[in-house]
Design a protein around this motif. Structure first.
Motif, PDB file in Angstrom:
ATOM      1  N   SER A  90       4.276 -19.294   5.195  1.00 49.66           N
ATOM      2  CA  SER A  90       3.107 -18.560   5.066  1.00 49.66           C
ATOM      3  C   SER A  90       3.245 -17.227   4.398  1.00 49.66           C
ATOM      4  N   PRO A  91       2.338 -16.492   4.042  1.00 42.68           N
ATOM      5  CA  PRO A  91       2.490 -14.989   3.387  1.00 42.68           C
ATOM      6  C   PRO A  91       3.530 -14.220   4.362  1.00 42.68           C
ATOM      7  N   ALA A  92       3.591 -14.256   5.533  1.00 43.29           N
ATOM      8  CA  ALA A  92       4.384 -13.664   6.320  1.00 43.29           C
ATOM      9  C   ALA A  92       6.158 -13.785   6.247  1.00 43.29           C
ATOM     10  N   ASN A  93       6.078 -15.031   5.473  1.00 40.69           N
ATOM     11  CA  ASN A  93       7.433 -15.416   5.246  1.00 40.69           C
ATOM     12  C   ASN A  93       7.877 -15.256   3.875  1.00 40.69           C
ATOM     13  N   ILE A  94       7.097 -14.154   3.300  1.00 42.12           N
ATOM     14  CA  ILE A  94       7.255 -13.878   1.626  1.00 42.12           C
ATOM     15  C   ILE A  94       7.729 -12.536   1.460  1.00 42.12           C
ATOM     16  N   SER A  95       8.697 -12.242   0.655  1.00 36.21           N
ATOM     17  CA  SER A  95       9.353 -10.887   0.197  1.00 36.21           C
ATOM     18  C   SER A  95       9.183 -10.798  -1.245  1.00 36.21           C
ATOM     19  N   VAL A  96       8.337  -9.754  -1.850  1.00 36.36           N
ATOM     20  CA  VAL A  96       8.115  -9.520  -3.272  1.00 36.36           C
ATOM     21  C   VAL A  96       8.979  -8.292  -3.454  1.00 36.36           C
TER      22      VAL A  96
ATOM     23  N   ALA B 160      13.592  -7.710   8.262  1.00 32.64           N
ATOM     24  CA  ALA B 160      14.930  -6.727   7.851  1.00 32.64           C
ATOM     25  C   ALA B 160      14.885  -6.337   6.416  1.00 32.64           C
ATOM     26  N   MET B 161      14.650  -7.270   5.435  1.00 32.40           N
ATOM     27  CA  MET B 161      14.355  -6.905   4.035  1.00 32.40           C
ATOM     28  C   MET B 161      13.471  -5.946   3.762  1.00 32.40           C
ATOM     29  N   THR B 162      12.149  -5.928   4.481  1.00 30.04           N
ATOM     30  CA  THR B 162      10.972  -5.074   4.383  1.00 30.04           C
ATOM     31  C   THR B 162      11.284  -3.715   4.619  1.00 30.04           C
TER      32      THR B 162
ATOM     33  N   GLN C 138      13.315  -2.165   1.917  1.00 28.20           N
ATOM     34  CA  GLN C 138      12.416  -1.946   0.471  1.00 28.20           C
ATOM     35  C   GLN C 138      11.490  -0.690   0.783  1.00 28.20           C
ATOM     36  N   MET C 139      11.106  -0.578   2.224  1.00 30.45           N
ATOM     37  CA  MET C 139      10.252   0.495   2.562  1.00 30.45           C
ATOM     38  C   MET C 139      10.939   1.856   1.955  1.00 30.45           C
ATOM     39  N   GLN C 140      12.132   1.958   1.979  1.00 30.55           N
ATOM     40  CA  GLN C 140      12.827   3.226   1.684  1.00 30.55           C
ATOM     41  C   GLN C 140      13.239   3.212   0.427  1.00 30.55           C
ATOM     42  N   VAL C 141      13.230   2.228  -0.226  1.00 31.32           N
ATOM     43  CA  VAL C 141      13.968   2.004  -1.489  1.00 31.32           C
ATOM     44  C   VAL C 141      12.798   2.227  -2.756  1.00 31.32           C
ATOM     45  N   ASN C 142      11.689   1.486  -2.899  1.00 32.95           N
ATOM     46  CA  ASN C 142      10.871   1.467  -3.923  1.00 32.95           C
ATOM     47  C   ASN C 142       9.156   1.181  -3.421  1.00 32.95           C
ATOM     48  N   SER C 143       9.096   1.179  -2.186  1.00 33.64           N
ATOM     49  CA  SER C 143       7.951   0.793  -1.596  1.00 33.64           C
ATOM     50  C   SER C 143       7.546  -0.424  -1.879  1.00 33.64           C
ATOM     51  N   HIS C 144       7.179  -1.078  -3.191  1.00 35.96           N
ATOM     52  CA  HIS C 144       6.816  -2.123  -3.668  1.00 35.96           C
ATOM     53  C   HIS C 144       6.948  -2.091  -5.158  1.00 35.96           C
ATOM     54  N   THR C 145       6.833  -3.305  -5.594  1.00 33.11           N
ATOM     55  CA  THR C 145       6.727  -3.464  -7.119  1.00 33.11           C
ATOM     56  C   THR C 145       5.397  -3.292  -7.830  1.00 33.11           C
ATOM     57  N   SER C 146       5.162  -2.880  -8.997  1.00 35.45           N
ATOM     58  CA  SER C 146       3.984  -2.442  -9.377  1.00 35.45           C
ATOM     59  C   SER C 146       3.004  -3.358  -8.951  1.00 35.45           C
ATOM     60  N   SER C 147       1.749  -2.563  -8.768  1.00 35.72           N
ATOM     61  CA  SER C 147       0.623  -3.100  -8.579  1.00 35.72           C
ATOM     62  C   SER C 147       0.013  -3.908  -9.641  1.00 35.72           C
TER      63      SER C 147
ATOM     64  N   GLN D  53      -7.269  -1.368  -9.643  1.00 32.12           N
ATOM     65  CA  GLN D  53      -6.088  -1.865  -8.867  1.00 32.12           C
ATOM     66  C   GLN D  53      -4.588  -1.122  -8.921  1.00 32.12           C
ATOM     67  N   THR D  54      -4.543   0.247  -8.699  1.00 26.03           N
ATOM     68  CA  THR D  54      -3.423   1.027  -9.178  1.00 26.03           C
ATOM     69  C   THR D  54      -3.105   1.683  -7.902  1.00 26.03           C
ATOM     70  N   ARG D  55      -3.285   1.411  -6.531  1.00 23.62           N
ATOM     71  CA  ARG D  55      -3.055   2.145  -5.385  1.00 23.62           C
ATOM     72  C   ARG D  55      -1.890   1.460  -4.919  1.00 23.62           C
ATOM     73  N   TYR D  56      -1.092   1.750  -3.768  1.00 24.28           N
ATOM     74  CA  TYR D  56      -0.304   1.077  -2.890  1.00 24.28           C
ATOM     75  C   TYR D  56      -0.584  -0.179  -2.622  1.00 24.28           C
ATOM     76  N   THR D  57       0.314  -1.060  -2.414  1.00 23.56           N
ATOM     77  CA  THR D  57       0.282  -2.537  -2.097  1.00 23.56           C
ATOM     78  C   THR D  57       1.056  -2.579  -0.580  1.00 23.56           C
ATOM     79  N   PRO D  58       0.905  -3.389   0.132  1.00 22.06           N
ATOM     80  CA  PRO D  58       1.710  -3.536   1.358  1.00 22.06           C
ATOM     81  C   PRO D  58       3.211  -3.723   0.839  1.00 22.06           C
ATOM     82  N   ILE D  59       4.284  -3.454   1.381  1.00 23.99           N
ATOM     83  CA  ILE D  59       5.635  -3.290   1.113  1.00 23.99           C
ATOM     84  C   ILE D  59       6.052  -4.841   0.448  1.00 23.99           C
TER      85      ILE D  59
END
Length: 399
Positions: free
Chosen positions: A88-94, A260-262, A265-274, A59-65
């Protein structure tokens, strides 16, 4: 060469004192470190094991933003079942800690001159994150006599046409103030009747599981669902699960804000560590009994310090309802002198003096309250007793 923003950005007062403490300890001095807001417990074993499995399973690949599907589902379930917030999951930003979630929310919404209302004392990073995003911090004063709690009247008076955010942190860093359901409902009533409706509410619940004396946790989005389209509820795994270094925070909010936050994040760090995400999912899905054991330990530490501090003349320490900080009022000692004749003109000077005496704390001016100190009691009872003894001795030598 550098931006105007960099010129205004101040070093974190917490990190400044933490670094001075590290240097003192490396130099061979005995110092009780009460600077960092970091639990001294290990990350629970099952969480670490989940991270190892994630590596073994590739589980070391990109995840959704916004975070892996599993983690966002676990977070949404936690908000629904644990807090009564409909999401719902759509309302969540990690993000990489709650700090990134807050930063992206402000960057997505603030225009130059927009005001952010924050009760003082406040977590030091709020102020700088507001400034970095061209906003204007508008602190709302509180008093130690009121337990540093915001009043509905003060909130109503502070809201204005430039208000873009109200920040509520409960239990609070640095004061430990925790708002009851009744207090939050009073704030909701103020928000509903305000003629100024174009603002969001940031609810920072990162210390949710560290509450004392039987106080029940309450959060605004659950109590006032009619305001949910304006509320971003921020939380994370750092404090409750002793996962500060894993860097996983999350927020639940209206879809337009999360989208908007997504984009940011798309341009900052893509996502936190998988791998960190897999560990965070295990934290939320796994056994929760360890949280109560640790909460009880923190309450015992609070009571230990309060009992000792209550015997120190001139030191006033309101009783916190949660988190793991004390925020004593030290204004009595401002203007006094140390045994070598050094004048303690402010809380920064007092903090330096206490460091010389073997206890490292953070000046309250960094939290919007000059003349106060923040002390983290996320350390052993033995160290807390030593700290209290050294503080009592040091303050007793002032004149």
């Amino acid at each position: 060469m550098f931006s105007e923003m960099i010129a205004t950005l101040r070093p974190s007062p917490i990190q400044v004192m933490a670094e001075r403490t590290r240097q003192a300890i490396q130099g061979g001095r005995s110092v009780v470190d009460m600077t960092l807001g970091e639990p001294d417990f290990p990350t629970p074993q099952h969480i670490g094991e989940a991270a190892v499995r994630a590596v073994a399973e590739g589980q070391t690949r990109y995840t959704p933003i916004n975070g892996s599907t599993r983690l966002r589902e676990a977070i949404a379930r936690k908000f629904r079942d644990g807090n009564g917030i409909d999401c719902s999951p759509a309302n969540i930003s990690v993000g990489c800690g709650g700090k990134q979630v807050i930063y992206q929310a402000f960057l997505a919404t603030l225009n130059p001159g927009d005001e952010v209302l924050i009760p003082a004392p406040y977590w030091a990073s709020y102020a700088d994150i507001v400034g970095m995003n061209r906003g204007v911090l508008k602190p709302i004063g509180t008093t130690p006599e009121a337990g540093y709690a915001l009043s509905p009247e003060a909130l109503e008076a502070a809201i204005g046409p430039r208000t873009k955010w109200l920040v509520l942190n409960s239990p609070s860093n640095p004061s430990g103030t925790a708002y009851t359901a009744a207090q939050l409902m009073a704030f909701a009533d103020v928000i509903r009747r305000s003629v100024h409706r174009n603002f969001f509410i940031l609810v920072d619940d990162i210390y949710e599981h560290i509450l004392f004396d039987g106080i029940c946790f309450a959060t605004l989005a659950a109590l006032a669902p009619d305001l949910s389209g304006r509320i971003l509820t921020v939380n994370g795994v750092s404090k409750a699960y002793a996962m500060t270094g894993w860097r996983v925070g999350y927020g639940c909010g209206p879809l337009a804000l999360i989208d908007a936050m997504t984009k940011i994040q798309m341009q900052v760090n893509s996502h936190t560590s998988s791998i960190s995400q897999a560990a965070a999912a295990a934290a939320l899905e796994g056994p929760q009994d360890e949280l109560e054991r640790r909460r009880a330990i923190f309450q015992g530490r609070r009571d230990l310090l309060l009992a000792r501090f209550g015997t120190i003349p001139g030191l006033r320490t309101p009783k916190p309802e949660g988190a793991f900080y004390l925020f004593p009022d030290c204004r009595h000692f401002m203007g006094q002198s140390t045994p070598d004749g050094t004048l303690l003109a402010d809380d920064v000077a007092l903090s330096s003096y206490l460091l010389d005496e073997g206890v490292s704390v953070v000046p309250g001016s960094g939290f919007g309250m000059p003349g106060f100190l923040r002390l983290s009691y996320a350390t052993s009872d033995e160290m807390l007793r030593l700290a209290a003894e050294r503080i009592a001795c040091a303050l007793g030598k002032l004149s």
